[in-house]
Each structure stands twice: as structure tokens, then as C-alpha cells.
Scaffold this motif. Structure first.
Motif, PDB file in Angstrom:
ATOM      1  N   VAL A  75      21.369  46.889  38.835  1.00 35.89           N
ATOM      2  CA  VAL A  75      22.082  46.163  37.778  1.00 35.89           C
ATOM      3  C   VAL A  75      23.061  45.207  38.444  1.00 35.89           C
ATOM      4  N   MET A  76      22.947  43.906  38.129  1.00 37.00           N
ATOM      5  CA  MET A  76      23.769  42.926  38.843  1.00 37.00           C
ATOM      6  C   MET A  76      24.205  41.773  37.944  1.00 37.00           C
ATOM      7  N   LEU A  77      25.398  41.318  38.205  1.00 34.27           N
ATOM      8  CA  LEU A  77      25.930  40.100  37.591  1.00 34.27           C
ATOM      9  C   LEU A  77      26.788  39.442  38.672  1.00 34.27           C
ATOM     10  N   PRO A  78      26.117  38.753  39.621  1.00 34.87           N
ATOM     11  CA  PRO A  78      26.793  38.204  40.808  1.00 34.87           C
ATOM     12  C   PRO A  78      28.011  37.357  40.466  1.00 34.87           C
ATOM     13  N   GLY A  79      29.045  37.535  41.289  1.00 35.94           N
ATOM     14  CA  GLY A  79      30.269  36.761  41.113  1.00 35.94           C
ATOM     15  C   GLY A  79      31.260  37.379  40.149  1.00 35.94           C
ATOM     16  N   LYS A  80      30.804  38.363  39.355  1.00 37.62           N
ATOM     17  CA  LYS A  80      31.685  38.997  38.381  1.00 37.62           C
ATOM     18  C   LYS A  80      31.824  40.506  38.591  1.00 37.62           C
ATOM     19  N   PHE A  81      30.692  41.159  38.903  1.00 42.68           N
ATOM     20  CA  PHE A  81      30.719  42.608  39.036  1.00 42.68           C
ATOM     21  C   PHE A  81      30.034  43.060  40.328  1.00 42.68           C
ATOM     22  N   ILE A  82      30.449  44.231  40.810  1.00 42.06           N
ATOM     23  CA  ILE A  82      29.787  44.856  41.956  1.00 42.06           C
ATOM     24  C   ILE A  82      28.375  45.259  41.534  1.00 42.06           C
ATOM     25  N   THR A  83      27.391  44.956  42.353  1.00 44.26           N
ATOM     26  CA  THR A  83      26.009  45.318  42.051  1.00 44.26           C
ATOM     27  C   THR A  83      25.835  46.838  42.149  1.00 44.26           C
ATOM     28  N   GLU A  84      25.251  47.424  41.116  1.00 47.96           N
ATOM     29  CA  GLU A  84      25.012  48.858  41.093  1.00 47.96           C
ATOM     30  C   GLU A  84      23.520  49.135  41.304  1.00 47.96           C
ATOM     31  N   PRO A 105      34.466  45.475  38.229  1.00 48.27           N
ATOM     32  CA  PRO A 105      34.714  44.052  38.502  1.00 48.27           C
ATOM     33  C   PRO A 105      34.788  43.778  40.000  1.00 48.27           C
ATOM     34  N   LEU A 106      34.269  42.640  40.400  1.00 46.18           N
ATOM     35  CA  LEU A 106      34.309  42.237  41.804  1.00 46.18           C
ATOM     36  C   LEU A 106      35.723  41.781  42.147  1.00 46.18           C
ATOM     37  N   PRO A 107      36.312  42.307  43.230  1.00 48.00           N
ATOM     38  CA  PRO A 107      37.661  41.875  43.619  1.00 48.00           C
ATOM     39  C   PRO A 107      37.717  40.370  43.867  1.00 48.00           C
ATOM     40  N   LEU A 108      38.870  39.776  43.619  1.00 48.33           N
ATOM     41  CA  LEU A 108      39.043  38.341  43.828  1.00 48.33           C
ATOM     42  C   LEU A 108      38.805  37.977  45.285  1.00 48.33           C
ATOM     43  N   ASN A 109      38.190  36.819  45.484  1.00 52.05           N
ATOM     44  CA  ASN A 109      37.924  36.284  46.827  1.00 52.05           C
ATOM     45  C   ASN A 109      37.115  37.251  47.691  1.00 52.05           C
ATOM     46  N   SER A 110      36.244  38.001  47.037  1.00 47.48           N
ATOM     47  CA  SER A 110      35.425  38.965  47.768  1.00 47.48           C
ATOM     48  C   SER A 110      33.969  38.538  47.740  1.00 47.48           C
TER      49      SER A 110
END
Length: 224
Positions: A75-84, A105-110
Motif C-alpha cells: 500500500v503506497m502513496l509516495p510523498g505523503k505516507f510511508i509505504t506499507e 505520514p512521511l516525515p518532512l524532507n524525508s
């Protein structure tokens, strides 16, 4: 060969908010992509069908299986969430399974991060481990005062030891209902008759409440 069904539900904030527009990839045991889906406005995919061993295998005590099929779910939504990535998702013949996926949520600048989850095989097929009777050989100091419940209470949350009672493992606090769901999915097959499912789940609830009410583990100097 039978047929099972699967729906993926992607949420964030411990199921508080749905994650729409996420890409969901379903792979078989060889890594072949079977489905490429997208979650809708409520965070769910469409119900898909997947091959699984015939239900009859789970209804015969002497049968050696296989009892279910396993698949990988990304499950992925690149740029917004960590891929599971969830490995070994179990699919049973005739059963509709729902896989909840908690998106972080994906940490900022990560850079894009990946979190992998392994679903263990059901305990029903593993050797039975007996509980240790009595206190440990070298008990640690009791970190709390003894407490006896005056009446049976169904708790909202329960502290669970992630291992054998005598083993060194992490303790986690989870909802009691979620704990029972996980115990049931590990110890019984969903293909069993309704009466068998209800009887086993009631036994699991009764056993857990007995351990809470009698403070079985706490009386043995355990923090769970």
C-alpha cells in the motif's frame, strides 16, 4: 482449489481518517502482480477474488493442508505516507477477509520510507506451549501493590505480553476487542461452522477475563 475474497482498508491516525488515492498492489507467493488497485474516498479497495485451498481441508482433523493461501499486499502513496508492505496475508476458501492498513505520514524532507509487516502462521498448527506454573525461579521485585478486583469487568484495553509468559518480550497495550480478534484469527479457522467459531471465541474471552480478574500474571510478578 477454492476462492477467497479480500478488501484492503487504508486509514491513518489509528483509523481516524481514510487514505484515498493510495495504490494497492497484490502479489502471489512468487512475487507476480495479480492486482493493481486504488483506494476510494473511504480508503477501501474493491473486493477482489484470490485462489485458496479448498475449504474441506480445514474441516478434517487428520488433513495436513495446505489450509490457506498467502499473498503480499503493498500500500503506497509516495510523498505523503510511508509505504506499507504486508507479507503472508492469509486467504481462506469462501471467506471474505478485510485487511486494515494503518498508514503513517512521511516525515518532512524525508526520502520515501518502507515499513514491512510479517503475519505469522496461525498458532493452531504449532506445538502447544504450557504456561509456567508458579513464580519465576529468580523473581524480580514487584513494581506495584497487589490489587484484587471485586467484580468481573470487561476492560476497554488490555496489556499483552508478545511472547511466552516466561520469555523476555515487549508488552503492548491494545483494545480488548482487538486482542480477541487477533487471538481468534490465530487459533481457529474462519471456515469452521458458526457454532464452533462462537464456542471458541467465548472460550477465549472467558480465559482472558479470568486472567484479568484473578490477576494471574500480576500475582506472579509480571507487568501484564
Amino acid at each position: 482449489m477454492g476462492l477467497g475474497f479480500l478488501t484492503i482498508q487504508a486509514h491513518t491516525g489509528n483509523d481516524a481518517l481514510p487514505v484515498s488515492g493510495a495504490t494497492v498492489i497484490i502479489r502471489d507467493s512468487t512475487g507476480k502482480i495479480l492486482y493493481d488497485l486504488t483506494t476510494n474516498e473511504v480508503g477501501s479497495t474493491e473486493k477482489i477474488s484470490l485462489f485458496a485451498p479448498a475449504k474441506a481441508h480445514t474441516l478434517t482433523p487428520e488433513d495436513t493442508g495446505p489450509f490457506f493461501a498467502t499473498y503480499q499486499v503493498d500500500v503506497m502513496l509516495p510523498g505523503k505516507f510511508i509505504t506499507e508492505i504486508v507479507h503472508d496475508v492469509q486467504i481462506f476458501d469462501t471467506i471474505e477477509s478485510i485487511l486494515p492498513v494503518n498508514m503513517l505520514p512521511l516525515p518532512l524532507n524525508s526520502e520515501q520510507l518502507v515499513d514491512e509487516i510479517e503475519i505469522a502462521a496461525p498458532a493452531i498448527g504449532l506445538p502447544i506451549k504450557r504456561e509456567q506454573v508458579g513464580p519465576p525461579a529468580d523473581p524480580a521485585p514487584t513494581p506495584f501493590a497487589p490489587f484484587a478486583l471485586r467484580e468481573v469487568v470487561i476492560p476497554d484495553f488490555i496489556t499483552v505480553h508478545l511472547g511466552h509468559p516466561s520469555a523476555s518480550a515487549r508488552n503492548v497495550r491494545v483494545r480488548f476487542s482487538d486482542y480477541i480478534k487477533n487471538v481468534a484469527s490465530s487459533e481457529i479457522y474462519p471456515t469452521w461452522p458458526q457454532a464452533a467459531l462462537e464456542a471458541n471465541i467465548l472460550a477465549q474471552i472467558s480465559f482472558a477475563l479470568n486472567r484479568v480478574f484473578t490477576e494471574w500474571y500480576r500475582s506472579r510478578r509480571s507487568c501484564f
